[in-house]
Design a protein around this motif. Structure first.
Motif, mmCIF file in Angstrom:
data_model
loop_
_atom_site.group_PDB
_atom_site.id
_atom_site.type_symbol
_atom_site.label_atom_id
_atom_site.label_comp_id
_atom_site.label_asym_id
_atom_site.label_seq_id
_atom_site.Cartn_x
_atom_site.Cartn_y
_atom_site.Cartn_z
ATOM 1 N N PHE A 277 -3.679 -4.649 -3.331
ATOM 2 C CA PHE A 277 -3.308 -4.515 -1.921
ATOM 3 C C PHE A 277 -4.106 -3.404 -1.261
ATOM 4 C CE2 PHE A 277 -0.352 -3.252 1.588
ATOM 5 C CZ PHE A 277 -0.330 -4.465 2.251
ATOM 6 N N ASN A 278 -4.577 -3.690 -0.056
ATOM 7 C CA ASN A 278 -5.215 -2.698 0.800
ATOM 8 C C ASN A 278 -4.208 -2.277 1.867
ATOM 9 O OD1 ASN A 278 -8.152 -1.709 2.003
ATOM 10 N ND2 ASN A 278 -6.687 -2.179 3.607
ATOM 11 N N HIS A 279 -3.754 -1.039 1.773
ATOM 12 C CA HIS A 279 -2.781 -0.510 2.733
ATOM 13 C C HIS A 279 -3.547 0.211 3.826
ATOM 14 C CE1 HIS A 279 1.022 1.969 3.679
ATOM 15 N NE2 HIS A 279 1.303 0.701 3.910
ATOM 16 N N ALA A 280 -3.622 -0.415 4.987
ATOM 17 C CA ALA A 280 -4.521 0.047 6.039
ATOM 18 C C ALA A 280 -4.078 1.363 6.660
ATOM 19 C CB ALA A 280 -4.631 -1.025 7.121
ATOM 20 N N GLN A 287 -0.609 -0.127 12.379
ATOM 21 C CA GLN A 287 -1.531 -0.474 11.295
ATOM 22 C C GLN A 287 -2.364 -1.694 11.634
ATOM 23 O OE1 GLN A 287 0.842 -0.929 7.702
ATOM 24 N NE2 GLN A 287 -0.302 0.735 6.761
ATOM 25 N N ASN A 290 -4.282 -4.562 6.991
ATOM 26 C CA ASN A 290 -3.680 -4.798 5.677
ATOM 27 C C ASN A 290 -4.218 -6.108 5.105
ATOM 28 O OD1 ASN A 290 -1.982 -2.542 5.641
ATOM 29 N ND2 ASN A 290 -0.328 -3.618 6.672
ATOM 30 N N SER A 361 -6.800 2.578 1.705
ATOM 31 C CA SER A 361 -7.925 1.665 1.935
ATOM 32 C C SER A 361 -8.842 1.552 0.730
ATOM 33 C CB SER A 361 -8.735 2.134 3.141
ATOM 34 O OG SER A 361 -9.515 3.272 2.816
ATOM 35 N N HIS A 446 -2.942 -7.146 12.023
ATOM 36 C CA HIS A 446 -2.139 -6.336 11.111
ATOM 37 C C HIS A 446 -2.364 -6.799 9.672
ATOM 38 C CE1 HIS A 446 2.099 -5.028 9.614
ATOM 39 N NE2 HIS A 446 1.219 -4.089 9.385
ATOM 40 N N TYR A 447 -2.273 -8.118 9.441
ATOM 41 C CA TYR A 447 -2.586 -8.698 8.134
ATOM 42 C C TYR A 447 -3.790 -9.614 8.288
ATOM 43 C CZ TYR A 447 1.555 -7.024 5.669
ATOM 44 O OH TYR A 447 2.497 -6.234 5.063
#
Length: 495
Positions: A277-280, A287, A290, A361, A446-447
């Motif tokens: 997972f890339n958590h922006a 955000q 993501n 990131s 966002h995603y």
């Protein structure tokens, strides 16, 4: 003073909102002039997926899509610590079939020792919540989709023949195939965090001094043994016969080495790192970016067996440095890592560069500290520090690649290669507007889509710099606040 600060804050918010609205209006009136017709068609369906007329209108005319979703609870709160996996993924990584190789074939699979001698160390962030992931485990929690529709079960999600997904009808050679999560991401499933893969602390310590371009060396991560900071009294206290490799920094998530020989004695060693997972990062507490699946890499370029350059992946762009500019670590007899910035002996003897992975990131940088990018006023930035130290050589799958055929190296002859030829994305397609977790402002989701894999990371590049549209590759001979001596510049053709 407080009023001045508030005024500045509100001014930034007003400017940001104005930018979003203006860019949305401009996009509305220039629609179709610069965009891919396929994107225009998909975007029409994407907007239509919303059940709200007001939402569709705001999206079409102002570029503000899913604004009401910001006030909806879209995640399960606190990110949990991952439980130990009950699956044994070692079978996946021994499922390849080594043949009865000829001497010529063995030579094609042989990786020179100098590449391992100059392998990078990676400092993960002490504030990280989404750690490296075993690719095989990621496959057990995802299923192949053609766009938003699941593909028939005969194409196993944990298959070693992922390249067959490239032949799915309507899949555009695999580019329209997505490995979508089987779980509801709003609940932060534990496999997504990779918390069981934090590099083991062992007995490693950092003997480095704080630098003007970074925060203090001491990390704060609970899971990681506190790293003792100790300055050497004199560089003469460390002799070459005292130096040895220390078995610390191993992650249960494997790293990937892809070695690409090229003309004129050039050999590119790509070190790839995978996260589920890339958590922006956030812009004004919102955000953008993501996505499921995250591939990052460090390239070390050699010429005639000597390291020349280091290139680091940073979002859609990157940075390249001369070999001598990058900080390096030197393991000592008592398990300490001595940094070249603070020790003369280390400068003379250290061979392995150290790079830094940004929190969330996972973008890669050459220094610890604060790294603004793209937007002005520091609205968007990455942060790195000297958190857990990851040694990718301790759990590694290595390959050679001649830009046509991928081969498991002689060091791991049974490791599968099908994953490399998968041409699709290692995560979901960007969520529909009807999804309460999704929104889009000024074209930023966002995603967003999951990423393509290592094969799509310009392994054929002629210059160390990465990515499309780079017309000039600039090699920095300094990092941080160091004074530049000179700047290499050369034309790059990465088509």
């Amino acid at each position: 003073m407080r009023r001045s600060g508030r005024r500045c804050f509100y001014a930034i918010i007003a400017i940001a909102l104005a930018y979003i609205i203006i860019s949305g209006v401009i996009s509305r009136f220039t629609k179709g002039r610069h965009q891919d017709p396929i994107f225009d068609l998909e975007n029409k369906d994407w907007v239509a997926s919303s059940g709200s007329w007001a939402d569709r209108a705001a999206c079409n005319y102002f570029g503000i899509c899913g604004a009401f979703h910001l006030f909806t609870r879209t995640h399960g709160g606190q990110i949990p610590n991952a439980l130990p996996s009950t699956n044994n993924h070692s079978e996946y990584w021994s499922s390849g079939r080594p043949g009865d190789w000829s001497e010529e074939e063995k030579q094609l699979r042989e990786i020179p020792q100098y590449i391992f001698d100059h392998a990078p160390y990676v400092h993960l962030s002490s504030r990280e919540q989404f750690w490296p992931t075993d690719l095989a485990e990621h496959l057990t929690h995802t299923s192949p989709h053609l766009g938003y529709e699941m593909i028939l079960e005969e194409h196993s999600n944990g298959s070693t023949i992922l390249h067959e997904l490239n032949e799915i009808a309507g899949g555009l050679g695999g580019h329209n195939v997505y490995l979508a999560s089987n779980d509801d991401l709003s609940q932060w499933p534990s496999w997504l965090t990779g918390a069981t893969n934090i590099p083991g602390p062992g007995n490693v310590r950092l003997d480095v001094t704080d630098t003007p371009d970074g925060p203090p060396a001491k990390p704060t991560l609970r899971h990681h043994q506190e790293l003792r900071k100790r300055a050497l009294k004199s560089s003469s206290e460390t002799s070459e016969r005292q130096l040895r490799e220390v078995p610390s920094g191993r992650s249960t998530a494997p790293a990937f080495l892809i070695v690409v020989p090229k003309e004129d004695g050039i050999v590119d060693a790509f070190w790839f790192f995978f996260y589920s997972f890339n958590h922006a990062q956030k812009v004004i507490n919102i955000q953008f970016g993501n996505h499921i699946g995250d591939w990052e890499h460090t390239l070390i370029r050699f010429r005639n067996g000597k390291p020349q350059y280091v290139s680091l992946s940073e979002h859609h762009f990157g940075a390249a440095y001369a070999w001598d500019a990058i900080e390096k670590y030197l393991p000592t007899d008592d398990g300490a890592m001595v940094g070249t910035r603070s020790n003369e002996t280390a400068t003379e003897l250290a061979k392995r560069p150290v790079v830094y992975s940004a929190v969330g990131s996972h973008a890669m940088y050459a220094t610890p500290g604060h790294h603004p990018y793209i937007l002005p006023w520091d609205l968007l930035h990455d942060d790195t520090d000297r958190g857990p130290l990851w040694d990718p050589t301790l759990n590694l799958h290595s390959y050679t690649y001649d830009l046509q055929t991928i081969r498991a190296s002689t060091r791991n002859p049974s490791t599968p290669t099908g994953w490399f030829d998968f041409a699709g994305r290692w995560g979901d397609k960007y969520f529909k507007l009807s999804d309460p977790r999704q929104y889009r402002f000024a074209g930023q989701y966002h995603y967003m889509n999951g990423p393509y894999g290592p094969k799509a990371k310009f392994l054929n590049r002629k210059e160390p710099c990465q990515g499309p549209g780079i017309k000039k590759c600039q090699i920095k001979e300094w990092v941080g606040d160091e004074r530049p001596k000179r700047l290499h510049s050369s034309n790059s053709d990465q088509n």
